[in-house]
Motif scaffolding. Structure first.
Motif, mmCIF file in Angstrom:
data_model
loop_
_atom_site.group_PDB
_atom_site.id
_atom_site.type_symbol
_atom_site.label_atom_id
_atom_site.label_comp_id
_atom_site.label_asym_id
_atom_site.label_seq_id
_atom_site.Cartn_x
_atom_site.Cartn_y
_atom_site.Cartn_z
ATOM 1 N N GLY A 125 -4.438 6.035 -4.419
ATOM 2 C CA GLY A 125 -4.275 6.538 -3.422
ATOM 3 C C GLY A 125 -2.772 6.388 -2.964
ATOM 4 N N ARG A 126 -1.435 5.130 -4.086
ATOM 5 C CA ARG A 126 0.010 5.695 -4.525
ATOM 6 C C ARG A 126 0.267 6.571 -4.719
ATOM 7 N N ARG A 127 1.161 6.850 -5.005
ATOM 8 C CA ARG A 127 2.275 7.485 -5.472
ATOM 9 C C ARG A 127 2.905 7.458 -7.003
ATOM 10 N N VAL A 128 2.604 7.773 -8.177
ATOM 11 C CA VAL A 128 2.544 7.449 -9.535
ATOM 12 C C VAL A 128 3.851 8.466 -9.722
ATOM 13 N N TYR A 129 4.949 7.878 -11.044
ATOM 14 C CA TYR A 129 5.511 8.623 -11.140
ATOM 15 C C TYR A 129 5.247 8.380 -12.530
ATOM 16 N N LEU A 130 4.831 8.251 -13.961
ATOM 17 C CA LEU A 130 5.481 7.697 -15.298
ATOM 18 C C LEU A 130 5.910 9.018 -16.069
ATOM 19 N N SER A 131 7.634 8.755 -16.304
ATOM 20 C CA SER A 131 8.438 9.307 -16.997
ATOM 21 C C SER A 131 8.030 8.827 -18.186
ATOM 22 N N ARG A 132 7.885 10.316 -19.077
ATOM 23 C CA ARG A 132 7.734 10.683 -20.995
ATOM 24 C C ARG A 132 8.673 9.438 -21.326
ATOM 25 N N VAL A 133 8.078 9.189 -22.358
ATOM 26 C CA VAL A 133 9.888 8.391 -23.792
ATOM 27 C C VAL A 133 10.907 9.054 -23.280
ATOM 28 N N CYS A 134 10.729 10.372 -23.624
ATOM 29 C CA CYS A 134 12.434 11.471 -22.930
ATOM 30 C C CYS A 134 12.800 11.752 -22.645
ATOM 31 N N GLY A 135 12.418 11.140 -21.583
ATOM 32 C CA GLY A 135 12.897 11.950 -19.679
ATOM 33 C C GLY A 135 12.406 12.791 -18.821
ATOM 34 N N HIS A 136 12.197 13.829 -20.324
ATOM 35 C CA HIS A 136 12.218 15.334 -19.862
ATOM 36 C C HIS A 136 10.491 15.580 -18.939
ATOM 37 N N SER A 137 9.907 14.748 -18.957
ATOM 38 C CA SER A 137 8.715 15.256 -18.402
ATOM 39 C C SER A 137 8.005 14.110 -17.806
ATOM 40 N N ALA A 138 6.884 14.466 -17.247
ATOM 41 C CA ALA A 138 6.258 12.941 -16.081
ATOM 42 C C ALA A 138 4.715 13.070 -16.219
ATOM 43 N N LEU A 139 4.163 12.084 -16.160
ATOM 44 C CA LEU A 139 2.452 12.480 -15.503
ATOM 45 C C LEU A 139 2.579 11.732 -13.945
ATOM 46 N N ALA A 154 0.864 -1.251 0.445
ATOM 47 C CA ALA A 154 -0.402 0.101 0.195
ATOM 48 C C ALA A 154 0.887 1.002 0.317
ATOM 49 N N ASP A 155 2.124 0.964 1.112
ATOM 50 C CA ASP A 155 2.737 2.654 0.454
ATOM 51 C C ASP A 155 3.874 2.394 -0.197
ATOM 52 N N ALA A 156 3.560 1.739 -1.237
ATOM 53 C CA ALA A 156 5.060 1.427 -2.237
ATOM 54 C C ALA A 156 4.679 2.434 -3.694
ATOM 55 N N MET A 157 5.730 3.320 -4.735
ATOM 56 C CA MET A 157 5.507 4.132 -5.362
ATOM 57 C C MET A 157 5.119 3.303 -6.672
ATOM 58 N N VAL A 158 4.520 3.802 -7.421
ATOM 59 C CA VAL A 158 3.860 3.425 -9.215
ATOM 60 C C VAL A 158 4.991 4.279 -9.553
ATOM 61 N N PHE A 159 6.369 3.074 -10.443
ATOM 62 C CA PHE A 159 7.523 3.957 -11.068
ATOM 63 C C PHE A 159 7.105 3.656 -12.640
ATOM 64 N N GLY A 160 7.247 4.234 -13.494
ATOM 65 C CA GLY A 160 6.389 4.128 -14.902
ATOM 66 C C GLY A 160 7.394 4.620 -16.001
ATOM 67 N N ASN A 161 7.469 4.109 -16.473
ATOM 68 C CA ASN A 161 8.789 5.127 -18.048
ATOM 69 C C ASN A 161 8.068 4.622 -19.439
ATOM 70 N N ARG A 175 -5.969 13.051 -11.042
ATOM 71 C CA ARG A 175 -6.760 12.241 -10.452
ATOM 72 C C ARG A 175 -7.050 10.537 -10.511
ATOM 73 N N GLU A 176 -6.907 10.633 -11.673
ATOM 74 C CA GLU A 176 -7.636 8.960 -12.132
ATOM 75 C C GLU A 176 -6.097 8.714 -12.128
ATOM 76 N N LEU A 177 -5.176 8.986 -12.053
ATOM 77 C CA LEU A 177 -3.734 7.825 -11.392
ATOM 78 C C LEU A 177 -4.083 7.768 -10.062
ATOM 79 N N ASP A 178 -4.506 8.842 -9.441
ATOM 80 C CA ASP A 178 -4.504 8.971 -7.885
ATOM 81 C C ASP A 178 -5.511 7.138 -7.264
ATOM 82 N N ARG A 179 -6.951 7.262 -8.620
ATOM 83 C CA ARG A 179 -7.895 6.141 -8.339
ATOM 84 C C ARG A 179 -7.348 4.760 -8.745
#
Length: 522
Positions: free
Chosen positions: A130-144, A99-106, A122-126
């Motif tokens: 509720g976990r933290r979500v960091y989803l890097s864009r393919v270029c690595g210079h922005s993220a959802l 439950a306390d893990a982060m979702v890391f995607g790329n 908010r859609e990522l929250d659902r």
């Protein structure tokens, strides 16, 4: 006492000095002999090549081990085709996490979707419950990012590039990215970095240039991957990209104060610094350094005996960097700058003047031909962002090579996959025929070019006395003049979707040590 010698025989060798060679002898980590099977000296061990091709091993001149390992072992979004697919992937991945893990995607790339709408924070929250979500864009210079991820630093909301939608760019993205990468334990870092380096060895790569720095990773991340260098894995040459931090880079174990030292951002995130506006969004992107800062950084590098460099993609950013070289030359002189072999990563939008600047100051262009394959031409992302003319002028590897700019090829993995023969083919098959390289030139840039970029000029060749660093290949499409056939004989089939099967790595050897063997788990 010497180590056991090993004779590799019965193959084909890419050895321009002895094109008929079929065998080589390895002793004490070096090539002791090259020639024909019938003339081979005695050896303690013999490896039968069974007709396989032996070439110098590849060097990937720009990669990120942690991001690559996380893509290999974590949430890989390179194949998603819509915002809805991102949400589904996040939900499925999060279901197996604490439950306390982060979702890391790329790896998501909305420029290739039919419907480019992105999920909101908010859609990522659902989706992640509720976990933290960091989803890097393919270029690595922005993220959802989810709202929980954005809330991890209260100051992020006041920084450039912050957006309540969850798509973070510029300074806001750099701040949240540091938090995301900093959430991994040292054991987790080591595990994913080892996975990345094992995979590199499995595709014939014996050395990588790890590009680190604030906004990309942190000091612990760099030191973690450097500690794995050559320990049954490819060698790692580190770069720390922070202005005026040459002494720090040296103390971290880096070979240079460059790599991800950002002069601008990326075309995919519209943060690369251009002289003319993007077509699909107003603005020219963002420049992060001035010519005076470039000058001062190069002077700092000279003071500490370090190689320097910058990440620069847009023509305005590259122009700033070259202007900074000109200012530094007034103090150091041109020859001292040339001797340092400073680098520019990516160098995608060049002019005749900036190419001339690279020649004058001896700048190494660390380039990624797969960028053109994935986003170049008349119908892909660069054409949408820049227009067709600028798209076809991008990634001018042919123009740079033609006037003597030193090229070092890489992947920028995980931005593009670790795929060295694919990169060679991409350089040979540039959308703009005027920018294509020959097979020999592209291969040299992906082998000797990478070694030369870290001042190891005796590497990357199969000659007696050289380090025994090579790869053994199956070549399903055959061999032509010592190198694998990579492009179709049918002109209409050539290009990004060329069906010609690429070579398969059977063994990778680093200084005489086998670091990958076909049939073993990477």
């Amino acid at each position: 006492m010497t180590n056991p010698s090993t004779l590799y025989r019965g193959g084909q060798l890419y050895c321009p000095a002895d094109p008929q060679a079929t065998a080589l002898l390895v002793r004490d980590g070096r090539i002791a002999w090259v020639g024909m099977d019938a003339d081979a000296p005695a050896a303690d061990r013999v490896v039968e090549l069974d007709g396989a091709l032996v070439t110098p091993a590849f060097v990937d001149a720009h990669m990120h081990a942690t991001g690559t390992g996380l893509t290999l072992t974590g949430l890989d979004l390179t194949r998603v085709g819509s915002g809805a697919e991102i949400l589904a992937a996040v939900a499925a991945f999060a279901a197996g996490l604490p439950a306390d893990a982060m979702v890391f995607g790329n790896g998501w790339d909305e420029s290739r979707w039919e419907r480019p709408g992105l999920p909101t924070a908010r859609e990522l929250d659902r989706a992640a419950q509720g976990r933290r979500v960091y989803l890097s864009r393919v270029c690595g210079h922005s993220a959802l990012c989810s709202t929980a991820m954005m809330a991890a630093d209260a100051q992020a909301a006041g920084l450039a590039g912050y957006d309540e939608s969850g798509w973070l760019r510029l300074d806001a993205h750099h701040r949240v990215a540091e938090i995301a990468f900093g959430s991994f334990s040292s054991a987790q870092l080591t595990r994913v970095q080892r996975a990345a380096l094992r995979h590199a060895a499995s595709v014939g790569i014996a050395a990588v240039h790890e590009c680190a720095g604030p906004g990309t990773s942190d000091e612990a991340d760099l030191q973690s991957v450097l500690a794995l260098s050559g320990v049954g894995l490819p060698e790692v040459y580190g770069y720390w990209g922070e202005l005026m931090a040459s002494a720090k880079a040296r103390d971290l174990g880096a070979v240079g104060a460059g790599g991800d030292l950002y002069a601008d951002g990326a075309l995919g995130s519209r943060t690369a610094f251009l002289s003319e506006s993007y077509l699909d969004e107003p603005g020219c992107g963002h420049g992060y350094v001035t010519a005076e800062q470039v000058r001062d950084h190069l002077l700092d590098c000279a003071e500490h005996g370090m190689q320097g460099g910058f990440h620069a993609i847009g023509d305005a950013a590259i122009g700033t960097v070259v202007a900074g070289f000109g200012l530094a030359a007034r103090t150091l002189g041109v020859e001292r700058l040339r001797a340092a072999r400073h680098r520019v990563e990516h160098a995608e939008l060049m002019s005749k003047a900036t190419i001339a600047g690279f020649v004058e100051y001896g700048v190494v262009a660390s380039v990624q031909p797969a960028f053109d394959r994935l986003w170049g031409g008349e119908q892909q992302m660069y054409a949408s962002r820049l227009g067709v003319a600028r798209s076809l002028e991008s990634n001018p590897v042919g123009a740079m090579h033609g006037v003597g700019v030193s090229l070092a090829l890489g992947s920028d993995s995980p931005v593009t996959p670790l795929d060295p023969w694919g990169s060679v083919r991409a350089a040979m098959s540039h959308f703009n025929p005027a920018q294509r390289l020959s097979a020999r030139a592209a291969f040299a840039a992906h082998t000797r070019g990478g070694w030369r970029a870290v001042h190891r000029d005796d590497e990357g060749v199969l000659v007696p006395g050289a380090p025994a660093t090579f790869a053994v290949w199956s070549t399903p499409a055959g061999v032509d003049r010592g190198l694998p056939v990579l492009v179709s004989e049918v002109a209409e089939l050539r290009g990004p979707q060329d069906p010609t099967p690429l070579p398969v790595c059977r063994r990778t050897v680093l200084r005489g040590e086998v670091i990958y063997e076909e049939g073993t788990a990477p």
